[in-house]
Scaffold this active site. Sequence first.
Site, short mmCIF file in Angstrom:
data_model
loop_
_atom_site.label_atom_id
_atom_site.label_comp_id
_atom_site.label_asym_id
_atom_site.label_seq_id
_atom_site.Cartn_x
_atom_site.Cartn_y
_atom_site.Cartn_z
CE LYS A 1 -9.44 -11.25 -1.54
NZ LYS A 1 -9.09 -10.93 -0.15
CE LYS B 1 -4.21 -1.83 2.11
NZ LYS B 1 -5.13 -1.78 3.26
CE LYS C 1 -14.21 -2.00 -1.18
NZ LYS C 1 -13.95 -3.21 -0.43
#
Length: 327
Positions: free
Chosen positions: A193, A112, A196
């Site tokens: 994976k 991240k 969204k």
Amino acid sequence: MTKRVFSGIQPSGTLTIGNYLGAMKNFVKLQGEADCLFCVVDLHAITVPQDPAALRENTINLAALYLAAGINPQQATLFVQSHVPAHAELGWILQCVVHYGELGRMTQFKDKSAQRDVVTAGLFTYPALMAADILLYQTDLVPVGEDQKQHLELTRDLAERFNQRYGETFVIPDVYIPKIGGRIMSLEDPTKKMSKSDASAGAYISMLDTPDVIRKKISRAVTDSGREVRFDKENKAAVSNLLTIYSLCANVSIAELEARYEGKGYGQFKKDLAEVVVSELEPIQARYRELLATGEILDVLRDGAERAAARAEATLKTVKERLGFVL
């Protein structure tokens, strides 16, 4: 003795069918077998910048989706993380127990932070807050995806460290991963994976997608070479992923689906899969709209926070006593 289950989901936009099949559908089963707490973790969401209006809306919408999917507030405790101040307080205490090097080794932080120009301290120490979420409720089982297993291992380490240093205080939680559906993959790239946050909307099915959008996305979903509808993760990853979605939505075994579509090719299989997904999501979408229209969701969250806070405060009081705080 009844096991206690805790799980949290961030309010960061609409959930995908991967979230539903890998988590929420299991939660509905678990609430009848265990003492379940389900939390909308809004404190975790602010580790990266958020639009306040969007955060507020996403928090309410996520809670409504939990209920629409079948979570019963009479059986399970549903609440918002920031409504229970003990989460932030124990989160700080555990920041003083976790080691800097342990946080630096978290692969999610590395992934991240690499995507951002500015990295907050909260993003770095987020696993200590996640540990607090779990340990506050003396949790036995934590349903997590593969990507969160490292954080749960750290939670276990912190609980053991605190227990050894200050005396038995926390239950050591175990991971709960469903046998099937724990990792639903992208419709466009079965090595990734489903998420969204994918740049392409065709890569995922949102729980609120309309029937026509669902049909279009599934018709365009990638498949593998050949025509055989067979579960083989290594050689037929795309079709295996679609079979998993079909199996979980229709409550039919993968072996039965393989037999049903033997010699029929991908066209009919994908057409039927789309209808199965539509049938699974339509009643959830209808109940979701109803919940938002009535506003009853706020009453459910208020009640859930009261019940959660009573448990959390009991743990926090013990922690403070062990640490030597004046109460």
